[in-house]
Design an enzyme around this catalytic site. Structure first.
Site, PDB file in Angstrom:
ATOM      1  CB  THR A  94      68.378  26.558   7.864  1.00 27.08           C
ATOM      2  OG1 THR A  94      67.940  26.473   9.219  1.00 27.08           O
ATOM      3  CG2 THR A  94      69.891  26.680   7.811  1.00 27.08           C
ATOM      4  CG  ASN A 131      73.906  38.477  15.058  1.00 26.28           C
ATOM      5  OD1 ASN A 131      75.109  38.294  15.223  1.00 26.28           O
ATOM      6  ND2 ASN A 131      73.041  37.479  14.933  1.00 26.28           N
ATOM      7  CB  SER A 163      79.698  35.774  16.792  1.00 29.26           C
ATOM      8  OG  SER A 163      78.465  36.134  16.270  1.00 29.26           O
ATOM      9  CB  SER A 166      76.705  26.116  10.521  1.00 30.10           C
ATOM     10  OG  SER A 166      76.063  26.485   9.333  1.00 30.10           O
ATOM     11  CE1 TYR A 207      76.528  36.657  21.062  1.00 32.17           C
ATOM     12  CE2 TYR A 207      75.000  36.098  19.310  1.00 32.17           C
ATOM     13  CZ  TYR A 207      76.290  36.331  19.746  1.00 32.17           C
ATOM     14  OH  TYR A 207      77.332  36.240  18.865  1.00 32.17           O
ATOM     15  N   GLY A 248      81.674  31.356  17.160  1.00 33.53           N
ATOM     16  CA  GLY A 248      81.106  31.924  15.945  1.00 33.53           C
ATOM     17  C   GLY A 248      80.330  30.901  15.145  1.00 33.53           C
ATOM     18  CB  THR A 249      77.184  30.067  14.193  1.00 33.37           C
ATOM     19  OG1 THR A 249      77.450  29.334  15.370  1.00 33.37           O
ATOM     20  CG2 THR A 249      76.406  29.197  13.223  1.00 33.37           C
TER      21      THR A 249
END
Ligand code: REY
Length: 423
Positions: free
Chosen positions: A172, A210, A111, A377, A208, A351-352
């Site tokens: 994930t 995306n 990000s 991560s 937040y 950022g991730t």
């Protein structure tokens, strides 16, 4: 930027606008047109032999060690300030070859891309091609189900558009493998968000998402008539000479010297997944850029020094609202501010993406910058430990006797997509 005065004759107004456009198109603005009112960053009280603003290098190393101890194969931090550049690395950038982490290595910045996208959008605002308080639908008719959502709502994460990545990455590794090689259109990503209920009324609350910066990418492409990659290149990468920064969507490789990324599965003890190669198409203008620590610091410093935006627009970008109740974390327009324990305020982004955590921050005057990354991560403890590099870099050594009291008072809040909630 001062708007051409309405009292000027139309021909004169056009000439002023054209001149402004020309400077913006050239990337950087002449210093005189652009002297940003720099609020001096809070000074750090130096201990013996230490210059003002010097980082605490022992604490920086310790923060990186804490990060690898928390499960990151490698971590690095690069600080630049009046005393020059200081880099520290721990662990490996490639588990297969055992190659050491390298401060020049490229990686996926997640990000932090949002700040690049916001800058491009705000340059279009400077050029009067987009207005912050106009409805998104006036530029992209029919895209959003609510005409009240403005461009500013996107950049401040107040649109209420759901973040489609929450469902996408609920599990994930399966979530990642399902999209690793996929190429999405922007429209498809927005469609995923709109299939979910909206989270707030427009403008009401910070949430937040995306999706907001995906729509910003659409606005950029609509206004420029070109892919976002061209806008990053022409407006930021070239003018600032960022040689290790690129937007290669949907190419999957990270070219040149780079760190491999390692994703932690949800299942404790399961082997790490090498997630280096992916299209990052699920993120695009919200998170698909590649860069390295030197370039990120050059970018953040140039931004805060007023080299990318007109003063009024930069002021709008750094006008912040709190993102949580701690009163230490804030969001402006595609930009964060963290207030550190020593009182120093730093501006930048986190950022991730799968396999990489990033922090890229600078002081208000752009004179001191830190970029740090860990090549893992979905590992909240590692992200929190990496956050310790901020205190170490910007607060310097605490006067004797205060060191313990300060500790790592600042840790990122586990409440956002690019903070430990997702990792
Ligand atoms: C996506 C999930 C994180 C990452 C995200 N990143 O939204 C954007 C950002 C670009 O804000 C993934 N977490 C991880 C999970 C959690 O899959 N189940 O930690 O790699 O930077």
């Amino acid at each position: 930027m001062r708007r051409p005065s309405p009292s000027l004759p139309r021909s004169r107004r056009l000439a002023v606008s054209a001149a402004l456009l020309a400077v913006v198109a050239g990337g950087t603005l002449p210093a005189a047109a652009h002297a940003a009112p720099a609020t001096p960053a809070t000074a750090v009280t130096p201990s013996a032999g230490q210059s003002v603003g010097a980082p605490d290098l022992d604490a920086l190393t310790q923060a990186l060690r804490n990060t690898t101890a928390a499960g990151a194969p490698g971590a690095m931090a690069r600080f630049t300030g009046p005393g020059g550049v200081q880099s520290r690395v721990e662990g490996v950038r490639d588990r297969a070859t055992g190659a050491a982490m390298d401060p020049r290595a490229r990686f996926r910045i997640g990000s932090v891309t949002k700040t690049f996208s916001a800058v491009v959008l705000l340059q279009l605002v400077d050029e009067r091609r987009i207005e912050l308080d106009k409805p998104v639908n006036s530029y992209l008719p029919g895209l959003l189900p609510d005409d009240r959502i403005t461009v500013r709502h996107l950049l401040t994460h107040r649109s209420g558009l759901a973040d489609y990545t929450n469902a996408m990455f609920d599990k994930t590794v399966p979530g990642f493998e399902a999209v690793r090689n996929k190429v999405f259109t922007y429209q498809e990503l927005v469609g995923l968000s709109l299939a979910e209920p909206r989270t707030t009324e427009p403008g009401v609350a910070y949430k937040y998402s995306n999706t907001n910066l995906v729509v910003v990418g659409m606005l950029i492409e609509k206004a420029t008539g070109k892919p976002v990659a061209k806008a990053y290149e022409k407006r930021i990468i070239k003018p600032l000479g960022l040689k290790s920064t690129s937007y290669v969507h949907p190419d999957t490789a990270i070219k040149g010297l780079h760190a491999n990324g390692y994703l932690h599965p949800d299942e404790a003890g399961a082997p790490l997944v090498d997630s280096t190669e992916q299209t990052a198409s699920w993120a695009q203008s919200a998170g698909a850029m590649i860069s390295n620590p030197a370039d990120l610091s050059t970018f953040m410093s140039a931004l805060l020094r007023g080299k990318l935006l007109r003063p009024g627009t930069l002021d709008a970008m750094i006008t912040m609202s709190p993102t949580d109740a701690t009163n230490t974390r804030f969001y402006g327009l595609g930009l964060r501010r963290y207030d550190l324990s020593c009182g120093t305020q730093v501006y930048g982004h986190t950022g991730t993406v799968q396999g990489f955590y990033t922090y890229a921050f600078t002081t208000r005057d752009g004179s001191r910058s830190l970029s740090s990354m860990a090549n893992t991560s979905n590992r909240g403890q590692a992200n929190t430990a990496l956050g310790g590099t901020l205190e170490a870099a910007f607060c310097g050594k605490a006067p004797v006797g205060k060191a313990l009291a300060r500790g790592f008072a600042f840790a990122p809040a586990p409440a956002e997509a690019d903070l430990p909630e997702h990792g």
